[in-house]
Structure formats: C-alpha cells, structure tokens
Write an enzyme that holds these catalytic residues in place. Structure first.
Site, PDB file in Angstrom:
ATOM      1  N   CYS A  20      -8.438   6.025  10.233  1.00  5.41           N
ATOM      2  CA  CYS A  20      -8.775   4.762   9.549  1.00  5.41           C
ATOM      3  C   CYS A  20      -7.784   3.667   9.945  1.00  5.41           C
ATOM      4  CB  CYS A  20      -8.788   4.924   8.035  1.00  5.41           C
ATOM      5  SG  CYS A  20     -10.036   6.058   7.474  1.00  5.41           S
ATOM      6  N   ASP A  75       0.870  -1.172   0.000  1.00  3.27           N
ATOM      7  CA  ASP A  75       0.000   0.000   0.000  1.00  3.27           C
ATOM      8  C   ASP A  75       0.914   1.231   0.000  1.00  3.27           C
ATOM      9  OD1 ASP A  75      -1.417   2.235   0.725  1.00  3.27           O
ATOM     10  OD2 ASP A  75      -2.485   1.293   2.404  1.00  3.27           O
ATOM     11  N   LYS A 124      -3.366  12.214  -3.135  1.00  9.71           N
ATOM     12  CA  LYS A 124      -2.379  12.435  -2.069  1.00  9.71           C
ATOM     13  C   LYS A 124      -1.058  12.935  -2.623  1.00  9.71           C
ATOM     14  CE  LYS A 124      -4.316   8.877   0.947  1.00  9.71           C
ATOM     15  NZ  LYS A 124      -4.999   9.614   1.993  1.00  9.71           N
ATOM     16  N   GLN A 140       0.907   6.441   1.046  1.00  5.07           N
ATOM     17  CA  GLN A 140       1.635   7.505   1.761  1.00  5.07           C
ATOM     18  C   GLN A 140       3.102   7.601   1.349  1.00  5.07           C
ATOM     19  OE1 GLN A 140       0.266   9.742   3.652  1.00  5.07           O
ATOM     20  NE2 GLN A 140      -1.732   8.818   3.974  1.00  5.07           N
TER      21      GLN A 140
HETATM   22  N1  PMP Z   1      -3.743   3.522   2.609  1.00  8.03           N
HETATM   23  C1  PMP Z   1      -3.223   4.509   3.321  1.00  8.03           C
HETATM   24  C2  PMP Z   1      -1.931   4.287   4.040  1.00  8.03           C
HETATM   25  C3  PMP Z   1      -3.853   5.752   3.389  1.00  8.03           C
HETATM   26  O1  PMP Z   1      -3.324   6.724   4.122  1.00  8.03           O
HETATM   27  C4  PMP Z   1      -5.055   5.932   2.685  1.00  8.03           C
HETATM   28  C5  PMP Z   1      -5.799   7.255   2.712  1.00  8.03           C
HETATM   29  N2  PMP Z   1      -5.880   7.838   3.959  1.00  8.03           N
HETATM   30  C6  PMP Z   1      -5.568   4.868   1.939  1.00  8.03           C
HETATM   31  C7  PMP Z   1      -4.877   3.685   1.924  1.00  8.03           C
HETATM   32  C8  PMP Z   1      -6.824   4.987   1.165  1.00  8.03           C
HETATM   33  O2  PMP Z   1      -6.651   5.837   0.090  1.00  8.03           O
HETATM   34  P1  PMP Z   1      -7.895   6.319  -0.775  1.00  8.03           P
HETATM   35  O3  PMP Z   1      -8.890   6.859   0.216  1.00  8.03           O
HETATM   36  O4  PMP Z   1      -7.338   7.368  -1.650  1.00  8.03           O
HETATM   37  O5  PMP Z   1      -8.419   5.141  -1.510  1.00  8.03           O
END
Ligand code: PMP
Length: 411
Positions: A369, A205, A231, A208
């Site tokens: 989250c 993932d 992001k 970030q």
């Molecule tokens: N993974 C990480 C580490 C995140 O910080 C985020 C967004 N906060 C996501 C996944 C999800 O990204 P998105 O909402 O753009 O799909």
C-alpha cells in the site's frame, strides 16, 4: 546476542508464544507479517467471548445492568488508551474502525472545514495509501494543493530544506511515524516544530509505531495521532484517533447518526460532547473492550522490553539476511523498527513469498500500500519480513535458510 542471553536479559519469546493459540494450532507457522496484522493472545480472545457470553448489549443507552457493564468496559478502554499514549485527556480519544478511518475523519471533518484554494497540505513520499488518498480526495474537493516531502536513498525523509516545504500556505502536515516499508522512524518532534512555526497542524500516522515503541502524544506535541488495534495484538475493526481537545471541539462531525447528537429536530440538530460527537451509531463494542485487553497485555510485558527485544531481532535479522547472495535490502535508517524490505536478484517477490510459504514461513510480497515508494525504488514490489515479540532468533534462521534455498532453486 544468543537466544539464551536475550532470554536472560529481556524475556522468553518462546514462552510468550504459548499465550497465542494460533501457534498452538499451527505449530510450524513462522509468522513474519506483523506489519500487516498481528496475532492475538488468549487473553484478548477470552475478553471478546466473555463480553458476548456474559454482557453483550448496546452501550450508552440501556438502563439495565448488562448495558451498564458494557458501557463501563467500553469507556474503560478509552481510559487505557488515554494513558497508553500519554494523552492526558480522555476526551481526545475517538474510537474508529482503524487508522484508515481516523485519517479519513480528519481529512473530511477538519480538512473540509479549513482547507481552501491556495492552501497546501504537506505529506511525504513515504506514506501508506491511507495517508495519501484521503488528502488527494479532500484537496480535490476544496481546491487545496497537495505537496510531498521527498525521500532519500536510505529510506529517510529529506528534511534538508524545510523552508521549501513548510510555508505559510501549509495548513496541515501528515506524516507516517514508522514506515511500513523501510521501518524508518521519522523525527516527529522536528517535523512538528517546523509545522507549528508556520502555523500548520500535524497528523501522525502511528499504525506502525504504537505497537512497538513507547508513544507519548503530549511529548510529540502532534495535533492528531492515528493507529489501529489489530497491529498491536488487539481485534480487527478498532482504531483510535487522538486529537487535541480544543481542535476536536471545533471540528464538524464526520459521520451522522445515533449517539453523536444532543438534540434532533426536523429543522436541525445539535451535537453530543467530544469524543462521542465523533462516534456515530453502534460502535465496535466487543473490539474496543478487547483492545483494552491488548493494551493490558502489552503493559504486562513492558513497552521498553518490546522495543529492546525487537531491536535485537532486527540486528540479528539484518546480519543474517545480508549474507544471502543477491539480496537487496531497502531502508537503512539509523532509527529503524523491526521491518526489513528486500528483493532477491532476478526473483519475483511473489515467487519468494510463495516458496517460503512451502516452508511454513509467512512474509509479505507486494507494494505494501505504498506504490509511490515502489516507483521511487524502481521496483513493482518487494518482500517484507516484519517482527513482533513472539518471533524468535530461530525463526530468523529459518527465514535465512528458506531464502538461501530459494536462491539455489533459481540458479
Ligand atoms: N498506515 C500504515 C503505516 C500502515 O501500515 C497501515 C496498515 N498496513 C495503515 C496505515 C492502515 O491501517 P488500517 O488498515 O488498520 O486502517
């Protein structure tokens, strides 16, 4: 390092700020919630309007000039992404709505096809919900077991006992590259090595990491890599799933509909080539093209410059924040991005964020989250300040001052 020295050595963040209309329209805004989403430079906004004003049309189907132009611009973004992450093969790049959709694609398509009872999916306690829930859902559906690599007190992964977690039963390992809570940058190459030794695939993932560090998926040797455009100064509604082409080729489609087919009959259908097999329906054309423009903007500044500058911001912010009475900072890994999660003793994070907002400072308060991390830290929520290239040392001073005033208010 002073602002002047940073300017001489790296670049002038105050000048960079002028590229972002939001700061012109909100001159007092100190935006420190960049891990959540980032601001957009004029060039990205202009690319979006230019598309809508000049060649708006659907792609891959129109036999007329503006449709061909739109298709070419959309596909050019794929080339930019391919190069940007060192993918080597443009067929590896699937445009999605964002990291969340990219991970759901892998869990449903690859997971639905390959997981069975007795198999294990290995993730970590550090994951964002978007790298937990899709795996919980697919494990429930397929009967596979979900296992977690634990985290240490300092916000790093506990990889001291790899044999305990990386086993023959492990079929896929899904790991966050840079933590959105701690800022920890995880040792992906080491994790890939452990995973491949037991025959498991690796999904990273990169939501970030990609905006802030040079990422090369070929060097990482991961099998899947997911990230989001918004992001990294791109529009919302666009993200990427990188997959090694031979793996993507073997995967069943995720969403069905227009564009992803070769031939449709009432009896059954066959699929388009990769990557289009995974891009059903009309994609987010404007956003994909705008995302290409964000990549151009990042390349113009230089990714190493971004990383170096953010390291300076982080160092400065850590020094400043450590002097705030009653502050507790979470995540002290050596390899860490420009994200600081913290709490002030006896002050609810929402109160802190609310008071800072009255000074024009936007930070995040909540569980980010990542509720399993909150449980581990034994807190309901934290505050989080996260930085990007348009932030300045002066803004960090303002943050520290705002926090100091908050502490005074509550004591
Ligand atoms: N993974 C990480 C580490 C995140 O910080 C985020 C967004 N906060 C996501 C996944 C999800 O990204 P998105 O909402 O753009 O799909």
């Amino acid at each position: 390092m002073s602002e002047n020295v940073i300017q001489q050595k790296l670049f002038d963040a105050k000048k960079i700020k002028e590229d972002f209309p939001i700061f012109r329209n909100n001159p007092d805004l100190v935006f420190l919630d960049n891990a959540s989403t980032t601001q957009k430079p004029q060039s990205v906004i202009d690319t979006l309007s230019h598309y809508y004003e000049n060649y708006n049309s659907n792609i891959h189907r129109g036999i007329y000039q503006i449709a061909e132009k739109a298709t070419a611009a959309y596909e050019k973004s794929r080339d930019k992404v391919t190069k940007f992450i060192g993918a080597g093969d443009r067929r590896s790049i699937v445009f999605t709505k964002g990291t969340t959709e990219s991970i759901n694609l892998v869990a449903n398509s690859w997971g639905g096809q390959n997981l069975k009872p007795g198999d294990e999916v290995l993730i970590t306690e550090m994951e964002h919900h978007s790298n937990i829930i899709p795996w919980q859902l697919i494990c429930e559906r397929t009967g596979a077991d979900l296992k977690y690599i634990p985290i240490n007190e300092d916000g790093t992964l506990d990889l001291s006992n790899p044999d305990k977690y990386f086993k023959n039963k492990t079929k896929i390992v899904c790991v966050i590259h840079q933590s959105n809570v701690f800022g920890t940058v995880n040792p992906i190459t080491e994790i890939v090595k452990y995973a491949h030794e037991v025959g498991a695939l690796v999904l990273v993932d990169g939501a970030q990491s990609t905006p802030h560090h040079r990422v090369n998926v070929t060097e990482l040797n991961c099998d899947f890599f997911a990230f989001s455009g918004h992001k990294m100064m791109g529009p919302t509604g666009v993200g990427v799933l990188y997959t090694k082409p031979e793996i993507l080729e073997a995967m069943n489609p995720f969403l069905g509909g227009g564009e992803m087919i070769r031939k449709v009959t009432l009896e059954g259908s066959t699929w388009n080539d990769i990557p289009w097999k995974f891009e059903a329906g009309t994609p987010n054309i404007a956003q994909v093209i705008g995302f290409g423009s964000a990549i151009d903007y990042i390349n113009k500044i230089g990714r190493d410059t971004i990383t170096d500058y953010e390291n300076e911001l982080l160092k400065y912010a850590q020094e400043k924040l450590q002097t705030i009475p009653g502050i507790n900072i979470y995540g002290t890994a050596k390899d860490k991005g420009a994200v600081i999660s913290f709490n002030l003793e006896n002050i609810h994070p929402h109160d802190v964020a609310h008071i800072l907002d009255t000074y024009g400072i936007a930070i995040r308060a909540g569980h980010h989250c990542a509720q399993p991390i909150m449980k581990k830290l034994n807190v309901a929520a934290t505050n989080r300040a996260s930085f990007y290239i348009y932030n300045t040392l002066a803004e960090i001073d303002q943050l520290a001052e705002g926090l100091r005033k908050t502490v005074e208010l509550f004591n």
